[in-house]
Design an enzyme around this catalytic site. Sequence first.
Site, mmCIF file in Angstrom:
data_model
loop_
_atom_site.group_PDB
_atom_site.id
_atom_site.type_symbol
_atom_site.label_atom_id
_atom_site.label_comp_id
_atom_site.label_asym_id
_atom_site.label_seq_id
_atom_site.Cartn_x
_atom_site.Cartn_y
_atom_site.Cartn_z
ATOM 1 N N TYR A 23 0.837 -1.198 0.000
ATOM 2 C CA TYR A 23 0.000 0.000 0.000
ATOM 3 C C TYR A 23 0.875 1.252 0.000
ATOM 4 O O TYR A 23 0.659 2.173 -0.784
ATOM 5 C CB TYR A 23 -0.962 -0.008 1.200
ATOM 6 C CG TYR A 23 -1.767 1.253 1.300
ATOM 7 C CD1 TYR A 23 -2.789 1.516 0.389
ATOM 8 C CD2 TYR A 23 -1.501 2.198 2.288
ATOM 9 C CE1 TYR A 23 -3.516 2.695 0.458
ATOM 10 C CE2 TYR A 23 -2.232 3.368 2.360
ATOM 11 C CZ TYR A 23 -3.228 3.613 1.446
ATOM 12 O OH TYR A 23 -3.942 4.781 1.511
ATOM 13 N N GLU A 45 -11.834 5.248 3.659
ATOM 14 C CA GLU A 45 -11.398 6.212 4.683
ATOM 15 C C GLU A 45 -12.501 6.447 5.712
ATOM 16 O O GLU A 45 -12.228 6.594 6.901
ATOM 17 C CB GLU A 45 -10.965 7.534 4.048
ATOM 18 C CG GLU A 45 -9.650 7.470 3.291
ATOM 19 C CD GLU A 45 -8.419 7.284 4.156
ATOM 20 O OE1 GLU A 45 -8.486 7.405 5.392
ATOM 21 O OE2 GLU A 45 -7.358 7.002 3.572
ATOM 22 N N TRP A 53 -5.667 1.663 9.833
ATOM 23 C CA TRP A 53 -5.743 1.517 8.389
ATOM 24 C C TRP A 53 -5.463 0.067 7.997
ATOM 25 O O TRP A 53 -6.026 -0.450 7.042
ATOM 26 C CB TRP A 53 -4.782 2.485 7.701
ATOM 27 C CG TRP A 53 -4.927 2.446 6.212
ATOM 28 C CD1 TRP A 53 -3.977 2.065 5.316
ATOM 29 C CD2 TRP A 53 -6.085 2.778 5.435
ATOM 30 N NE1 TRP A 53 -4.486 2.136 4.032
ATOM 31 C CE2 TRP A 53 -5.783 2.573 4.086
ATOM 32 C CE3 TRP A 53 -7.366 3.221 5.758
ATOM 33 C CZ2 TRP A 53 -6.675 2.794 3.055
ATOM 34 C CZ3 TRP A 53 -8.268 3.450 4.729
ATOM 35 C CH2 TRP A 53 -7.927 3.239 3.395
#
Length: 189
Positions: A23, A45, A53
């Site tokens: 990522y 998000e 995350w």
Amino acid sequence: MTWSDGKCRCRWANPANPRYIRYHDEEWGVPVHDDRKLFEMLILEGFQAGLSWLTVLKKRPAFRKEFAGFEPEKAAEFDEEKIEKMLQNPQIIRSRQKICAAVGNAKVFLQIQREFGSFDKYLWHFTNGKTQKYNIFPCPVKNELSDTISKDLKKRGMKYAGSVIIYSYMQAVGVIDDHEPQCFCHAKD
């Protein structure tokens, strides 16, 4: 810090997790202009709020399936039956509030597309199409730009679009380049 592969990365990138490294290396901070990808990251998000995350990244494939490949037109049509089905799926973050917000946000996303021609044009008009580099470390959690975009999105009816979430979103889709200067992903002037 130089890693075993010879690359320097941002301090937040977890060397113990290959998904996180991919990522960081391939997505975070890369300018995105594809509306479906912009929608995907906006939804993810929002689900990340209050969580890590990494939790969201692990659940991303299931989110992609539940949200019809992140097609905003399909997500905007989700009804109560679909929402109830999603709430039964342990592979996603099962928050009724976040799921309902995502469905509502899909509708707002489509309205913005109609008004601006694309969500891409809407988002990037705030920076005249240019990635912003602030080179402030540690990175702030919000700024004047995220305040402005958040305020506009909320006025249009979006939920889970506070300034902190929008700042993270802008980092994710490359509106802001917050890679640390020594990181190999940091855009050079």
